[in-house]
Motif scaffolding. Structure first.
Motif, PDB file in Angstrom:
ATOM      1  N   LEU A 143      20.606  24.846  57.195  1.00  0.00           N
ATOM      2  CA  LEU A 143      21.213  23.716  57.897  1.00  0.00           C
ATOM      3  C   LEU A 143      21.358  22.501  56.991  1.00  0.00           C
ATOM      4  O   LEU A 143      22.393  21.816  57.007  1.00  0.00           O
ATOM      5  CB  LEU A 143      20.396  23.371  59.139  1.00  0.00           C
ATOM      6  N   ILE A 144      20.339  22.220  56.185  1.00  0.00           N
ATOM      7  CA  ILE A 144      20.452  21.093  55.247  1.00  0.00           C
ATOM      8  C   ILE A 144      21.547  21.378  54.226  1.00  0.00           C
ATOM      9  O   ILE A 144      22.350  20.501  53.888  1.00  0.00           O
ATOM     10  CB  ILE A 144      19.117  20.825  54.540  1.00  0.00           C
ATOM     11  N   GLY A 145      21.591  22.629  53.736  1.00  0.00           N
ATOM     12  CA  GLY A 145      22.604  22.992  52.751  1.00  0.00           C
ATOM     13  C   GLY A 145      24.014  22.859  53.294  1.00  0.00           C
ATOM     14  O   GLY A 145      24.908  22.332  52.620  1.00  0.00           O
ATOM     15  N   LEU A 146      24.247  23.314  54.532  1.00  0.00           N
ATOM     16  CA  LEU A 146      25.571  23.194  55.150  1.00  0.00           C
ATOM     17  C   LEU A 146      25.935  21.728  55.380  1.00  0.00           C
ATOM     18  O   LEU A 146      27.060  21.308  55.111  1.00  0.00           O
ATOM     19  CB  LEU A 146      25.602  23.959  56.469  1.00  0.00           C
ATOM     20  N   SER A 147      24.984  20.959  55.882  1.00  0.00           N
ATOM     21  CA  SER A 147      25.243  19.546  56.157  1.00  0.00           C
ATOM     22  C   SER A 147      25.563  18.791  54.868  1.00  0.00           C
ATOM     23  O   SER A 147      26.518  18.015  54.809  1.00  0.00           O
ATOM     24  CB  SER A 147      24.012  18.930  56.841  1.00  0.00           C
ATOM     25  N   ALA A 148      24.761  19.045  53.835  1.00  0.00           N
ATOM     26  CA  ALA A 148      25.003  18.390  52.551  1.00  0.00           C
ATOM     27  C   ALA A 148      26.323  18.840  51.935  1.00  0.00           C
ATOM     28  O   ALA A 148      27.025  18.047  51.298  1.00  0.00           O
ATOM     29  CB  ALA A 148      23.841  18.680  51.593  1.00  0.00           C
ATOM     30  N   MET A 340      42.074  32.465  46.972  1.00  0.00           N
ATOM     31  CA  MET A 340      40.939  31.851  46.287  1.00  0.00           C
ATOM     32  C   MET A 340      40.063  31.067  47.269  1.00  0.00           C
ATOM     33  O   MET A 340      38.834  31.069  47.156  1.00  0.00           O
ATOM     34  CB  MET A 340      41.428  30.930  45.163  1.00  0.00           C
ATOM     35  N   GLY A 341      40.703  30.399  48.225  1.00  0.00           N
ATOM     36  CA  GLY A 341      39.953  29.649  49.227  1.00  0.00           C
ATOM     37  C   GLY A 341      39.135  30.559  50.121  1.00  0.00           C
ATOM     38  O   GLY A 341      37.966  30.280  50.413  1.00  0.00           O
ATOM     39  N   VAL A 342      39.736  31.660  50.553  1.00  0.00           N
ATOM     40  CA  VAL A 342      39.033  32.616  51.424  1.00  0.00           C
ATOM     41  C   VAL A 342      37.793  33.177  50.731  1.00  0.00           C
ATOM     42  O   VAL A 342      36.743  33.370  51.360  1.00  0.00           O
ATOM     43  CB  VAL A 342      39.990  33.753  51.834  1.00  0.00           C
ATOM     44  N   PHE A 343      37.905  33.420  49.442  1.00  0.00           N
ATOM     45  CA  PHE A 343      36.767  33.966  48.696  1.00  0.00           C
ATOM     46  C   PHE A 343      36.013  32.877  47.935  1.00  0.00           C
ATOM     47  O   PHE A 343      35.277  33.179  46.981  1.00  0.00           O
ATOM     48  CB  PHE A 343      37.253  35.059  47.735  1.00  0.00           C
ATOM     49  N   GLY A 344      36.182  31.636  48.366  1.00  0.00           N
ATOM     50  CA  GLY A 344      35.536  30.516  47.693  1.00  0.00           C
ATOM     51  C   GLY A 344      34.020  30.600  47.689  1.00  0.00           C
ATOM     52  O   GLY A 344      33.373  30.325  46.672  1.00  0.00           O
ATOM     53  N   VAL A 345      33.422  30.977  48.831  1.00  0.00           N
ATOM     54  CA  VAL A 345      31.951  31.079  48.904  1.00  0.00           C
ATOM     55  C   VAL A 345      31.432  32.232  48.043  1.00  0.00           C
ATOM     56  O   VAL A 345      30.465  32.043  47.292  1.00  0.00           O
ATOM     57  CB  VAL A 345      31.481  31.192  50.366  1.00  0.00           C
ATOM     58  N   PRO A 346      32.027  33.443  48.114  1.00  0.00           N
ATOM     59  CA  PRO A 346      31.572  34.485  47.173  1.00  0.00           C
ATOM     60  C   PRO A 346      31.687  34.063  45.709  1.00  0.00           C
ATOM     61  O   PRO A 346      30.850  34.452  44.886  1.00  0.00           O
ATOM     62  CB  PRO A 346      32.499  35.662  47.493  1.00  0.00           C
ATOM     63  N   THR A 381      42.897  23.633  49.797  1.00  0.00           N
ATOM     64  CA  THR A 381      42.570  24.996  50.237  1.00  0.00           C
ATOM     65  C   THR A 381      41.397  25.552  49.450  1.00  0.00           C
ATOM     66  O   THR A 381      40.460  26.126  50.021  1.00  0.00           O
ATOM     67  CB  THR A 381      43.790  25.918  50.078  1.00  0.00           C
ATOM     68  N   MET A 382      41.421  25.361  48.146  1.00  0.00           N
ATOM     69  CA  MET A 382      40.337  25.872  47.317  1.00  0.00           C
ATOM     70  C   MET A 382      39.051  25.068  47.499  1.00  0.00           C
ATOM     71  O   MET A 382      37.955  25.624  47.467  1.00  0.00           O
ATOM     72  CB  MET A 382      40.774  25.878  45.849  1.00  0.00           C
ATOM     73  N   ILE A 383      39.192  23.761  47.714  1.00  0.00           N
ATOM     74  CA  ILE A 383      38.011  22.909  47.915  1.00  0.00           C
ATOM     75  C   ILE A 383      37.290  23.290  49.207  1.00  0.00           C
ATOM     76  O   ILE A 383      36.075  23.532  49.216  1.00  0.00           O
ATOM     77  CB  ILE A 383      38.410  21.417  47.956  1.00  0.00           C
ATOM     78  N   ILE A 384      38.036  23.335  50.313  1.00  0.00           N
ATOM     79  CA  ILE A 384      37.430  23.602  51.624  1.00  0.00           C
ATOM     80  C   ILE A 384      36.824  24.998  51.661  1.00  0.00           C
ATOM     81  O   ILE A 384      35.751  25.216  52.240  1.00  0.00           O
ATOM     82  CB  ILE A 384      38.464  23.410  52.742  1.00  0.00           C
ATOM     83  N   GLY A 385      37.502  25.962  51.021  1.00  0.00           N
ATOM     84  CA  GLY A 385      36.971  27.322  51.005  1.00  0.00           C
ATOM     85  C   GLY A 385      35.706  27.466  50.192  1.00  0.00           C
ATOM     86  O   GLY A 385      34.862  28.313  50.489  1.00  0.00           O
ATOM     87  N   ASN A 386      35.547  26.621  49.177  1.00  0.00           N
ATOM     88  CA  ASN A 386      34.422  26.771  48.255  1.00  0.00           C
ATOM     89  C   ASN A 386      33.272  25.803  48.493  1.00  0.00           C
ATOM     90  O   ASN A 386      32.104  26.156  48.316  1.00  0.00           O
ATOM     91  CB  ASN A 386      34.936  26.597  46.815  1.00  0.00           C
ATOM     92  N   ILE A 387      33.579  24.590  48.927  1.00  0.00           N
ATOM     93  CA  ILE A 387      32.570  23.523  48.928  1.00  0.00           C
ATOM     94  C   ILE A 387      31.413  23.805  49.883  1.00  0.00           C
ATOM     95  O   ILE A 387      30.285  23.371  49.657  1.00  0.00           O
ATOM     96  CB  ILE A 387      33.246  22.166  49.265  1.00  0.00           C
ATOM     97  N   ILE A 388      31.691  24.553  50.956  1.00  0.00           N
ATOM     98  CA  ILE A 388      30.646  24.855  51.940  1.00  0.00           C
ATOM     99  C   ILE A 388      29.550  25.735  51.334  1.00  0.00           C
ATOM    100  O   ILE A 388      28.412  25.743  51.800  1.00  0.00           O
ATOM    101  CB  ILE A 388      31.263  25.538  53.182  1.00  0.00           C
TER     102      ILE A 388
END
Length: 438
Positions: A143-148, A340-346, A381-388
């Motif tokens: 939760l802290i990680g997502l919020s930050a 790239m955005g869809v696979f931003g977290v991986p 698109t790439m920022i929102i997909g990855n930053i989380i």
């Protein structure tokens, strides 16, 4: 040949950043120079590319330095303490309320954009409460990680500054359209926290007596570090309202956008320092205390400016983008930024933040803009997909600090958090699409 050298340059930088054998500054500064020399450019030409690159990021550097110093002073003065302490008090005894409070506390604590300070503030305050209520400490970190990560969209936090440096756009201008996305993300995260809190309550109810005894022992063993006299001496409770007014004014002017962001934070710092610490020696001590974070980020952005200046000036990025179009299937190219955005977290599991924004983003932006996609849209698109996924990445130094503070393991954190984080990023991309941001 120019494309091959450009590809090898980026590949070497990414490999070095992933390996962790060199600092981002060294990789971004040295490797492109070697690539440009190999491509046949002389030192005078490379120097001109360097100057152009530095000129494109200098405003971002100024903003970073003074923003980190300003919010560091606000943290020192205790501006955010009352809200954090109140949330901890109100949420005691209720698992769901604790989960929601964790989100709010994490967002407030990350206003300075520093992951390290966020975890240093939140984990010692909340971990004893989690253990006492038999809550999973990995939920605290999630939760802290997502919020930050949501708050990481502010222009002084890092990713937006990096993207701004790549695109040659002021970070504050890049941030303003993202404010509705941030607000929506925080609201969605509160909903997710309620859901996860309810699941946690059911899990606790199913614990066996032996498991409960083990958790109670862990809670009892949690040592209270006590108050730090040095930190307490820096608090200015009598100036709470004045500091709050100053912080809101600075943020308001930043959102308004009539004054360059660097100047806004420079003026804010110039008021905050003598206001809270009239003695010149104490002012210098506070600057020295926060200077390492400020200078490290500034140095990375300057090195990135050098990298981008050389890659753009030499034509390596353009050549690489053009040749990649011939290699990729035609139907993929216009949607490359979305993929790239869809696979931003991986990507966060295999690429550092610097590699993602300074190596991957420029190439993707060059490719999709040639097919009529706006460069800002591609970047969002790439920022929102990855930053989380910022704080699920093993390449985040702040995350290792958090794991150390909470006594947790990286592998278990990734297993617990990864799919929640990835799913949240995909939902947020869809929300950003509905809002017209991407």
């Amino acid at each position: 040949m120019l494309s091959i050298i450009g590809f090898l340059t980026i590949a070497v930088i990414v490999a070095l950043l992933i390996s962790g054998r060199i600092t981002p500054i060294m990789g971004l500064a040295v490797v492109p120079v070697i690539g440009a020399l190999a491509a046949g450019f002389n030192p005078v030409e490379i120097g001109a590319f360097f100057n152009d690159g530095i000129a494109s990021v200098i405003s971002v550097v100024i903003m970073f330095i003074f923003a980190i110093l300003f919010f560091g002073i606000m943290q020192d003065s205790g501006l955010f303490d009352p809200l954090i302490n109140k949330m901890v008090t109100l949420s005691k005894g209720n698992v769901t309320a604790v989960a929601v409070a964790t989100v709010i506390i994490g967002a407030v604590a990350h206003l300075d954009g520093s992951g390290a300070s966020t975890f240093l503030i939140t984990i010692p305050a909340l971990l004893p409460l989690y253990l006492k209520l038999k809550m999973n400490p990995y939920l605290l970190l999630l939760l802290i990680g997502l919020s930050a990560s949501i708050m990481n969209m502010v222009p002084w936090a890092g990713p937006i500054g990096r993207a701004g440096a790549v695109l040659g756009v002021d970070a504050s201008e890049l941030w303003r359209p993202l404010i509705p996305v941030q607000i929506s993300a925080l609201l969605l995260l509160i909903v997710l926290a309620v859901f996860l809190g309810m699941l946690e309550k059911r899990r606790i109810a199913r614990l066996t007596e032996a498991e409960q005894a083990k958790l109670e022992a862990a809670a009892a063993a949690e040592v209270d570090a006590g108050s730090d006299d040095t930190k307490e001496s820096l608090k200015r409770p009598k100036l709470l309202f004045v500091n709050l007014l100053l912080a809101l004014t600075v943020i308001g002017i930043l959102v308004w956008g009539v004054i360059p962001s660097g100047l806004v934070f420079m003026l804010g710092l110039s008021i905050a320092l003598p206001l809270n610490y009239p003695q010149v020696d104490l002012q210098m001590e506070r600057i020295k205390a926060h200077a390492p974070n400020a200078l490290m980020m500034a140095a990375i952005i300057l090195a990135a400016g050098s990298f981008l200046g050389i890659m753009n000036g030499s034509g390596m990025l353009d050549s690489l983008a053009q040749d990649l179009v011939y290699i990729l299937p035609a139907f993929v190219v216009p949607y490359l930024h979305v993929i790239m955005g869809v696979f931003g977290v991986p990507f966060d599991l295999v690429l550092s933040t610097d590699a993602y924004y300074f190596a991957l983003l420029p190439v993707v932006e060059q490719i999709v803009t040639a097919h009529g996609i706006d460069s800002i849209t591609a970047a969002y698109t790439m920022i929102i997909g990855n930053i989380i996924g910022t704080f699920v990445s093993p390449f985040s130094p702040a995350l290792w600090l958090a794991l150390g503070l909470a006594g947790l393991e990286m592998g278990k954190h990734i297993r617990y958090s990864f799919f929640w984080v990835w799913g949240f990023s995909l939902v947020l991309m869809f929300v950003a699409f509905l809002l017209g941001v991407i």
